[in-house]
Design a protein around this motif. Sequence first.
Motif, PDB file in Angstrom:
ATOM      1  N   GLU A  17      47.798  44.114  43.322  1.00 35.81           N
ATOM      2  CA  GLU A  17      47.666  43.258  44.497  1.00 35.81           C
ATOM      3  C   GLU A  17      46.290  43.419  45.137  1.00 35.81           C
ATOM      4  O   GLU A  17      45.699  42.445  45.620  1.00 35.81           O
ATOM      5  N   ALA A  18      45.773  44.650  45.128  1.00 32.75           N
ATOM      6  CA  ALA A  18      44.442  44.898  45.687  1.00 32.75           C
ATOM      7  C   ALA A  18      43.379  44.145  44.890  1.00 32.75           C
ATOM      8  O   ALA A  18      42.476  43.528  45.465  1.00 32.75           O
ATOM      9  N   ARG A  19      43.492  44.189  43.582  1.00 33.95           N
ATOM     10  CA  ARG A  19      42.547  43.454  42.735  1.00 33.95           C
ATOM     11  C   ARG A  19      42.638  41.956  42.993  1.00 33.95           C
ATOM     12  O   ARG A  19      41.619  41.267  43.112  1.00 33.95           O
ATOM     13  N   HIS A  20      43.865  41.461  43.072  1.00 33.96           N
ATOM     14  CA  HIS A  20      44.073  40.031  43.300  1.00 33.96           C
ATOM     15  C   HIS A  20      43.513  39.608  44.653  1.00 33.96           C
ATOM     16  O   HIS A  20      42.834  38.576  44.758  1.00 33.96           O
ATOM     17  N   GLU A  21      43.784  40.405  45.679  1.00 29.12           N
ATOM     18  CA  GLU A  21      43.328  40.067  47.028  1.00 29.12           C
ATOM     19  C   GLU A  21      41.806  40.086  47.108  1.00 29.12           C
ATOM     20  O   GLU A  21      41.191  39.218  47.732  1.00 29.12           O
ATOM     21  N   PHE A  22      41.198  41.080  46.465  1.00 31.92           N
ATOM     22  CA  PHE A  22      39.734  41.162  46.457  1.00 31.92           C
ATOM     23  C   PHE A  22      39.133  39.951  45.749  1.00 31.92           C
ATOM     24  O   PHE A  22      38.173  39.339  46.241  1.00 31.92           O
ATOM     25  N   TYR A  23      39.702  39.602  44.619  1.00 29.79           N
ATOM     26  CA  TYR A  23      39.194  38.459  43.855  1.00 29.79           C
ATOM     27  C   TYR A  23      39.331  37.165  44.647  1.00 29.79           C
ATOM     28  O   TYR A  23      38.385  36.369  44.739  1.00 29.79           O
ATOM     29  N   GLU A  24      40.502  36.956  45.241  1.00 33.51           N
ATOM     30  CA  GLU A  24      40.748  35.721  45.978  1.00 33.51           C
ATOM     31  C   GLU A  24      39.867  35.629  47.224  1.00 33.51           C
ATOM     32  O   GLU A  24      39.332  34.567  47.545  1.00 33.51           O
ATOM     33  N   TYR A  25      39.722  36.747  47.923  1.00 33.17           N
ATOM     34  CA  TYR A  25      38.950  36.730  49.166  1.00 33.17           C
ATOM     35  C   TYR A  25      37.477  36.463  48.885  1.00 33.17           C
ATOM     36  O   TYR A  25      36.832  35.668  49.570  1.00 33.17           O
ATOM     37  N   THR A  26      36.934  37.140  47.878  1.00 29.37           N
ATOM     38  CA  THR A  26      35.523  36.944  47.554  1.00 29.37           C
ATOM     39  C   THR A  26      35.278  35.568  46.935  1.00 29.37           C
ATOM     40  O   THR A  26      34.193  35.003  47.085  1.00 29.37           O
ATOM     41  N   LYS A  27      36.303  35.034  46.258  1.00 32.09           N
ATOM     42  CA  LYS A  27      36.179  33.698  45.683  1.00 32.09           C
ATOM     43  C   LYS A  27      36.107  32.648  46.786  1.00 32.09           C
ATOM     44  O   LYS A  27      35.324  31.689  46.708  1.00 32.09           O
ATOM     45  N   LEU A  28      36.917  32.839  47.823  1.00 30.69           N
ATOM     46  CA  LEU A  28      36.936  31.896  48.936  1.00 30.69           C
ATOM     47  C   LEU A  28      35.807  32.154  49.929  1.00 30.69           C
ATOM     48  O   LEU A  28      35.452  31.272  50.712  1.00 30.69           O
ATOM     49  N   ASN A  29      35.269  33.366  49.911  1.00 32.67           N
ATOM     50  CA  ASN A  29      34.207  33.723  50.858  1.00 32.67           C
ATOM     51  C   ASN A  29      33.021  34.338  50.113  1.00 32.67           C
ATOM     52  O   ASN A  29      32.719  35.529  50.282  1.00 32.67           O
ATOM     53  N   PRO A  30      32.345  33.558  49.289  1.00 31.98           N
ATOM     54  CA  PRO A  30      31.225  34.113  48.515  1.00 31.98           C
ATOM     55  C   PRO A  30      30.093  34.616  49.401  1.00 31.98           C
ATOM     56  O   PRO A  30      29.335  35.504  49.009  1.00 31.98           O
ATOM     57  N   PHE A 207      42.874  41.183  52.669  1.00 33.46           N
ATOM     58  CA  PHE A 207      41.645  41.881  52.295  1.00 33.46           C
ATOM     59  C   PHE A 207      41.141  42.825  53.383  1.00 33.46           C
ATOM     60  O   PHE A 207      40.693  43.934  53.083  1.00 33.46           O
ATOM     61  N   ILE A 208      41.193  42.396  54.638  1.00 29.96           N
ATOM     62  CA  ILE A 208      40.612  43.201  55.715  1.00 29.96           C
ATOM     63  C   ILE A 208      41.251  44.585  55.817  1.00 29.96           C
ATOM     64  O   ILE A 208      40.538  45.597  55.871  1.00 29.96           O
TER      65      ILE A 208
END
Length: 245
Positions: A17-30, A207-208
């Motif tokens: 879940e941590a990996r997924h959240e990091f990927y999604e957050y950085t994808k939406l907030n480059p 993510f936060i």
Amino acid sequence: MLNKRALNYTLQEFINEARHEFYEYTKLNPILLITIGGILVFLIIFYFIARCKYPKGRNTVIFVIALMILDFCLDVAFVVNNVWDVPFLFLPSLLTILVPAGFNVFSAFVVMIQQTFSKNNGELFKKWLHRHTTMAGAFTILSMLHIEILKLLTSNLLHLDLFNAPFNNTARKLLFTVGLINVFIEDIPQFVILILYFKGVGINFTFIPLFTLFINFISLLSTAINRIYELISFPSDKSERQHHN
């Protein structure tokens, strides 16, 4: 109680879940990655500039201060955006920000006053304070973020007079004590609160909180190491008197 297999499964779920959240957050907030990368590059460049300017200065304080400021900002962001996911953690989270902030400002003010009226180097400190009254006041207020910020005034950064405040051994001991108290009223409680938060929300985190937990752990580890090094490197009162003489 979770058995070993269940615990491993839970940890694996958390990591996934941590990996997924990091990927999604950085994808939406480059822009986040760009900002973090830019700040990191700036700090590294500034460090080498400071080191070239004056190698004897405590130039690594640049990274320590940056880490402490980031930790404070994330703690505030966590309280504002996420802590209500586990409502009973709101008040403790708020207190771990407000109490240390007030304590740090008060302690910084005490240190500055103590140095002004010190018998050993009071006149020397008064002259320095007269030259940098505005900045000394600003750093006193900014110490609410972390007491380490006040130590920047003694870092000899860039060999500037502003960062060469003549703090004596008493001030260093006071700052060490305040920093040690901060570990118990701020760093450890915040880390425990984050652990309880993740226990409360399970894998339904964002993510936060994840980033806050990571930075909080790094900050706690860094603070513990710094306190140990400070404890074993204090100059004796005799050597301080010889230095001033």
